[in-house]
Design a protein around this motif. Structure first.
Motif, PDB file in Angstrom:
ATOM      1  N   ASN A 298      -4.581   5.452   6.420  1.00  0.00           N
ATOM      2  CA  ASN A 298      -5.730   4.547   6.286  1.00  0.00           C
ATOM      3  C   ASN A 298      -5.344   3.083   6.483  1.00  0.00           C
ATOM      4  O   ASN A 298      -5.970   2.357   7.262  1.00  0.00           O
TER       5      ASN A 298
ATOM      6  N   GLU B 155      -0.534  11.694  -1.825  1.00  0.00           N
ATOM      7  CA  GLU B 155      -1.255  10.428  -1.923  1.00  0.00           C
ATOM      8  C   GLU B 155      -0.696   9.411  -0.924  1.00  0.00           C
ATOM      9  O   GLU B 155      -1.451   8.628  -0.335  1.00  0.00           O
ATOM     10  N   THR B 156       0.607   9.431  -0.723  1.00  0.00           N
ATOM     11  CA  THR B 156       1.253   8.465   0.170  1.00  0.00           C
ATOM     12  C   THR B 156       0.788   8.625   1.618  1.00  0.00           C
ATOM     13  O   THR B 156       0.497   7.638   2.298  1.00  0.00           O
TER      14      THR B 156
ATOM     15  N   ALA C   7       0.816  -1.219   0.000  1.00  0.00           N
ATOM     16  CA  ALA C   7       0.000   0.000   0.000  1.00  0.00           C
ATOM     17  C   ALA C   7       0.848   1.267   0.000  1.00  0.00           C
ATOM     18  O   ALA C   7       0.625   2.171  -0.809  1.00  0.00           O
TER      19      ALA C   7
ATOM     20  N   ILE D 184      -2.688   7.214   2.344  1.00  0.00           N
ATOM     21  CA  ILE D 184      -2.618   5.758   2.229  1.00  0.00           C
ATOM     22  C   ILE D 184      -2.027   5.159   3.492  1.00  0.00           C
ATOM     23  O   ILE D 184      -2.545   4.177   4.051  1.00  0.00           O
TER      24      ILE D 184
END
Length: 344
Positions: free
Chosen positions: A55, A48-49, A39, A52
């Motif tokens: 989450n 974006e990282t 992920a 991620i």
């Protein structure tokens, strides 16, 4: 009444049972590590990282809250950059009041020892996980309150240490990628990235008959700002201009510094009509904005914009950019501070 002696077989069974439990835990930990590794390395974009990581890791480790902190250069404070509390993803703008002074806290212990620090009180259970890249601790992952209610163990700490290393590598790679593809002054993507993304969008449009558009911007009479007010003011104008572009476009739109005072935006999945509406909105935003020079002097800034949409007759993305550039030239010839759409 005497207790029946434990037989050798029962002892062997007990040993095998404990080994089985330990092996099962190792397998579970490896599964978690694999899930997280896949992920967190799925993107090189830092924006974006970070979500991620928040989450996936919070879900995989089953904790109430996860917060990633970045140490300031002097190491005095830790700045939160993303958090996940329950089902709520909390991004940087909502965490401004959660800075932490490191000295005298478990943050300091985790940074100094480079090891996970476990803290348990009557009210909370916490794990402070150092984020280490290139032999430097640059941040801390704070895990709070396991949903099971069971305190963190030494085995958990060992797992967290490994996860911290994976997260650190992913964030460090994203930082390095940003240095390679982002313009140092404006923060927009560089020209090379623009060309690469134009190639990608052009190929998708040609293969799947999907629309996309491009906007080219030129700051009107920019040379005057440098000549009249100096290059520092010119740089301030460029930075603020870029900020306004980012603030008034979608996350999927790709804002770039095309060259000098020229900017560009790639608009995926966007027809020419929508692109024209956005261009006119951005022109008004720029014209109405209160720009200021390095001495606080008020500046009037306007922009000319050329718009083009993918056309099946274009042989390469350069043809599409040329169409937008021709429209930009026409906008400037007609008096500037206007939008022109490239002819199809």
């Amino acid at each position: 009444m005497s207790t029946k002696p434990t037989t050798r077989h029962e002892q062997d069974y007990e040993v095998l049972y404990k080994q089985c439990l330990a092996l099962r835990q190792q397998v579970e930990h490896l599964a978690v590590l694999r899930e997280i590794s896949l992920a967190v390395n799925a993107s090189l974009e830092l924006n974006e990282t970070l979500p991620i990581v928040a989450n996936v890791v919070q879900s995989a480790l089953e904790v109430r809250r996860l917060t990633l902190y970045e140490l300031e250069k002097d190491g005095v404070r830790a700045r939160p950059i993303v958090a996940k509390y329950g089902g709520d993803l909390i991004e940087r703008s909502r965490l401004e009041e959660e800075y932490v002074h490191v000295a005298g806290t478990p943050f300091e212990g985790a940074v100094r020892t480079r090891q996970v620090a476990l803290v348990e009180t009557a009210y909370e259970r916490r794990a402070y996980v150092p984020l280490i890249a290139k032999n430097d601790v640059f941040g801390i992952m704070l895990l709070e309150d396991p949903l099971s209610g069971i305190p963190f163990t030494k085995q958990d700490a060992a797992l967290f240490q490994q996860i911290g290393l994976q997260i650190a590598v992913a964030i460090n790679n994203a930082h390095l990628y940003a240095l390679a593809v982002n313009d140092g002054l404006t923060g927009l993507y560089v020209r090379r990235y623009f060309d690469l993304r134009m190639d990608e969008e052009f190929e998708k449009a040609r293969r799947y008959a999907r629309a996309f558009s491009v906007l080219l911007f030129d700051i009107d009479h920019f040379k005057r700002f440098n000549d009249t007010h100096g290059h520092q003011t010119g740089d301030l104008v460029l930075k603020e201009f870029a900020r306004l572009l980012r603030a008034n476009t979608r996350k999927s739109d790709i804002c770039c510094r095309y060259g000098g005072e020229e900017m560009a935006i790639i608009l995926p999945e966007t027809e020419i009509e929508e692109a024209s509406v956005l261009a006119n909105k951005l022109r008004r935003v720029i014209a109405d904005h209160a720009f200021a020079g390095d001495q606080g002097q008020a500046l009037r800034v306007t922009t000319s914009i050329g718009v083009a949409q993918y056309d099946a007759h274009f042989e390469t993305q350069a043809d599409m950019v040329r169409r937008a550039d021709e429209a930009l030239y026409e906008a400037k010839e007609l008096g500037r501070n206007r939008v022109k759409v490239g002819k199809t």
